[in-house]
Write a protein that holds these residues in place. Structure first.
Motif, PDB file in Angstrom:
ATOM      1  N   PHE A 139       0.697  -0.911   0.558  1.00 57.32           N
ATOM      2  CA  PHE A 139      -0.169  -0.199   0.378  1.00 57.32           C
ATOM      3  C   PHE A 139       0.660   1.637  -0.084  1.00 57.32           C
ATOM      4  N   VAL A 140       0.219   2.552  -0.794  1.00 61.72           N
ATOM      5  CA  VAL A 140       0.912   3.744  -0.450  1.00 61.72           C
ATOM      6  C   VAL A 140      -0.238   4.164  -0.051  1.00 61.72           C
ATOM      7  N   ALA A 141       0.332   4.845   1.125  1.00 65.19           N
ATOM      8  CA  ALA A 141      -0.629   5.713   1.826  1.00 65.19           C
ATOM      9  C   ALA A 141      -0.381   7.730   1.841  1.00 65.19           C
ATOM     10  N   ALA A 142      -1.436   8.144   1.371  1.00 67.51           N
ATOM     11  CA  ALA A 142      -1.115   9.731   1.977  1.00 67.51           C
ATOM     12  C   ALA A 142      -1.699  10.362   3.082  1.00 67.51           C
ATOM     13  N   THR A 143      -0.658  10.619   3.784  1.00 69.94           N
ATOM     14  CA  THR A 143      -1.352  11.452   4.849  1.00 69.94           C
ATOM     15  C   THR A 143      -1.403  12.478   5.409  1.00 69.94           C
ATOM     16  N   ARG A 144      -2.126  13.398   6.172  1.00 72.83           N
ATOM     17  CA  ARG A 144      -1.929  14.628   7.465  1.00 72.83           C
ATOM     18  C   ARG A 144      -0.559  13.881   7.761  1.00 72.83           C
ATOM     19  N   LYS A 145       0.410  14.939   8.565  1.00 77.67           N
ATOM     20  CA  LYS A 145       1.560  14.013   9.116  1.00 77.67           C
ATOM     21  C   LYS A 145       0.950  13.856  10.793  1.00 77.67           C
ATOM     22  N   ASN A 146       0.263  12.944  10.917  1.00 81.26           N
ATOM     23  CA  ASN A 146       0.032  12.170  12.442  1.00 81.26           C
ATOM     24  C   ASN A 146      -1.231  12.987  12.889  1.00 81.26           C
ATOM     25  N   VAL A 147      -2.458  12.963  11.557  1.00 82.62           N
ATOM     26  CA  VAL A 147      -3.638  13.316  11.620  1.00 82.62           C
ATOM     27  C   VAL A 147      -4.981  12.785  10.818  1.00 82.62           C
ATOM     28  N   ASP A 148      -4.357  12.328   9.857  1.00 81.10           N
ATOM     29  CA  ASP A 148      -5.757  11.236   9.267  1.00 81.10           C
ATOM     30  C   ASP A 148      -4.621  11.098   8.435  1.00 81.10           C
ATOM     31  N   VAL A 149      -5.406   9.128   7.319  1.00 81.54           N
ATOM     32  CA  VAL A 149      -5.263   9.359   5.992  1.00 81.54           C
ATOM     33  C   VAL A 149      -5.948  10.090   4.693  1.00 81.54           C
ATOM     34  N   LEU A 150      -5.104  10.181   4.422  1.00 80.95           N
ATOM     35  CA  LEU A 150      -5.979  11.209   3.137  1.00 80.95           C
ATOM     36  C   LEU A 150      -6.315  10.554   2.035  1.00 80.95           C
ATOM     37  N   GLU A 151      -5.560   9.314   1.393  1.00 81.40           N
ATOM     38  CA  GLU A 151      -5.778   8.351   0.644  1.00 81.40           C
ATOM     39  C   GLU A 151      -4.843   7.166   0.524  1.00 81.40           C
ATOM     40  N   LYS A 152      -5.885   6.151   0.045  1.00 78.29           N
ATOM     41  CA  LYS A 152      -4.621   4.975   0.295  1.00 78.29           C
ATOM     42  C   LYS A 152      -5.134   4.296  -0.969  1.00 78.29           C
ATOM     43  N   ALA A 153      -4.123   3.756  -1.584  1.00 79.98           N
ATOM     44  CA  ALA A 153      -4.407   2.462  -2.646  1.00 79.98           C
ATOM     45  C   ALA A 153      -3.149   1.719  -2.206  1.00 79.98           C
ATOM     46  N   VAL A 154      -3.744  -0.102  -3.463  1.00 76.99           N
ATOM     47  CA  VAL A 154      -2.802  -0.634  -3.011  1.00 76.99           C
ATOM     48  C   VAL A 154      -2.603  -1.073  -3.936  1.00 76.99           C
ATOM     49  N   PHE A 155      -1.624  -1.587  -4.490  1.00 80.14           N
ATOM     50  CA  PHE A 155      -0.727  -2.387  -6.005  1.00 80.14           C
ATOM     51  C   PHE A 155       0.063  -3.495  -5.437  1.00 80.14           C
ATOM     52  N   PRO A 156      -0.711  -4.473  -6.305  1.00 79.59           N
ATOM     53  CA  PRO A 156       0.245  -5.471  -6.671  1.00 79.59           C
ATOM     54  C   PRO A 156       1.089  -6.361  -7.074  1.00 79.59           C
ATOM     55  N   LEU A 157       2.410  -6.315  -6.670  1.00 82.36           N
ATOM     56  CA  LEU A 157       3.977  -7.048  -7.510  1.00 82.36           C
ATOM     57  C   LEU A 157       3.425  -8.340  -7.460  1.00 82.36           C
ATOM     58  N   THR A 158       3.804  -8.819  -8.895  1.00 83.50           N
ATOM     59  CA  THR A 158       3.776 -10.310  -9.639  1.00 83.50           C
ATOM     60  C   THR A 158       5.573 -10.441  -9.394  1.00 83.50           C
ATOM     61  N   VAL A 159       6.086 -10.766  -9.404  1.00 82.79           N
ATOM     62  CA  VAL A 159       7.180 -11.829  -9.262  1.00 82.79           C
ATOM     63  C   VAL A 159       7.296 -13.400  -9.921  1.00 82.79           C
ATOM     64  N   THR A 160       8.328 -13.833 -10.375  1.00 87.24           N
ATOM     65  CA  THR A 160       8.635 -14.850 -10.958  1.00 87.24           C
ATOM     66  C   THR A 160       9.930 -15.076 -10.378  1.00 87.24           C
ATOM     67  N   PHE A 161      10.418 -15.960  -9.576  1.00 87.11           N
ATOM     68  CA  PHE A 161      11.697 -16.341  -9.366  1.00 87.11           C
ATOM     69  C   PHE A 161      12.291 -17.318 -10.348  1.00 87.11           C
ATOM     70  N   PRO A 162      13.697 -16.999 -10.641  1.00 86.59           N
ATOM     71  CA  PRO A 162      14.362 -17.419 -11.829  1.00 86.59           C
ATOM     72  C   PRO A 162      14.873 -19.098 -11.003  1.00 86.59           C
ATOM     73  N   ALA A 163      14.362 -19.976 -11.897  1.00 87.09           N
ATOM     74  CA  ALA A 163      15.094 -21.253 -11.647  1.00 87.09           C
ATOM     75  C   ALA A 163      16.437 -21.448 -11.239  1.00 87.09           C
ATOM     76  N   GLY A 164      16.033 -21.976  -9.385  1.00 87.03           N
ATOM     77  CA  GLY A 164      17.577 -21.781  -9.243  1.00 87.03           C
ATOM     78  C   GLY A 164      17.523 -21.166  -8.023  1.00 87.03           C
ATOM     79  N   GLN A 165      17.128 -19.415  -7.944  1.00 85.89           N
ATOM     80  CA  GLN A 165      17.133 -18.222  -6.795  1.00 85.89           C
ATOM     81  C   GLN A 165      16.107 -18.150  -6.567  1.00 85.89           C
ATOM     82  N   ASP A 166      16.196 -17.845  -4.965  1.00 82.43           N
ATOM     83  CA  ASP A 166      15.215 -17.532  -3.752  1.00 82.43           C
ATOM     84  C   ASP A 166      15.522 -16.205  -3.471  1.00 82.43           C
ATOM     85  N   ARG A 167      15.910 -15.459  -4.019  1.00 77.23           N
ATOM     86  CA  ARG A 167      16.157 -14.079  -3.350  1.00 77.23           C
ATOM     87  C   ARG A 167      16.335 -13.076  -5.142  1.00 77.23           C
TER      88      ARG A 167
END
Length: 195
Positions: A114-142
């Motif tokens: 998520f990415v949230a735009a906030t008024r500092k120490n007050v409230d959330v102005l807007e929040k959005a959730v984004f997908p991040l799809t990753v395919t790990f190459p063969a033989g790699q774990d990072r």
């Protein structure tokens, strides 16, 4: 991987096309937009309790052999622009370090953050959730991935409203158990016990 989006009901801003043989100094001196921001940019950071994600599979015991997919937000950077009474427009870059543990199933996974735009120490102005799809190459774990979110827009009450009144907060979408795991400061170190 690059993702363009707009938060806070943004109006599209025109992008200055840099052309010809002009120097950077000449280009930056064009128009009122070249004026310095009247204050700092909104602070951008990863929320501690959501800055890591550890998937525990199997019987749910917190041991390395039950670790599925993992993720960590390595860094969050933002640049912003504002002048006169215009809104603050910020661009965000997030660096992720993602892992595939011994209990992970498959090579492809979709993380949500998520990415949230906030008024500092007050409230959330807007929040959005984004997908991040990753395919790990063969033989790699990072893998490392960089994501960008463009045009996060903060409305300003007037020309004296500074960016220090706002924040950009990012994090993984985590379960209550994952949040508690992070809050307790728990981690799995692959090299633990090795000589």
């Amino acid at each position: 991987m690059s993702m363009k989006t707009t938060l806070i009901g943004a109006a599209a801003l025109s992008i200055l096309a840099l052309a010809g043989c002009r120097s950077t100094k000449e280009v930056l001196a064009i128009g009122e937009a070249a004026e310095a921001n009247p204050g700092p940019c909104p602070r951008a950071f990863a929320l501690y309790d959501a800055s890591r994600l550890v998937e525990i599979r199997g019987d749910g015991t917190e041991k390395f052999s039950n670790v599925g997919f993992t993720g960590e937000i390595e860094s969050v950077r933002s640049l912003c622009r504002y002048y006169a009474d215009r809104p603050i427009t910020a661009d965000l870059t997030i660096d992720f370090s993602l892992g595939r543990g011994p209990a992970a199933s498959g090579e492809t996974v979709t993380y949500n953050y998520f990415v949230a735009a906030t008024r500092k120490n007050v409230d959330v102005l807007e929040k959005a959730v984004f997908p991040l799809t990753v395919t790990f190459p063969a033989g790699q774990d990072r893998v490392s991935v960089r994501e960008t979110v463009d045009e996060i827009i903060f409305p300003r009450a007037n020309d004296t409203t500074s960016g220090e009144n706002f924040e950009i907060v990012v994090g993984f979408v985590v379960t209550p158990e994952q949040r508690a795991f992070n809050a307790d400061g728990k981690r799995f170190r692959v090299s633990a016990g090795k000589r």
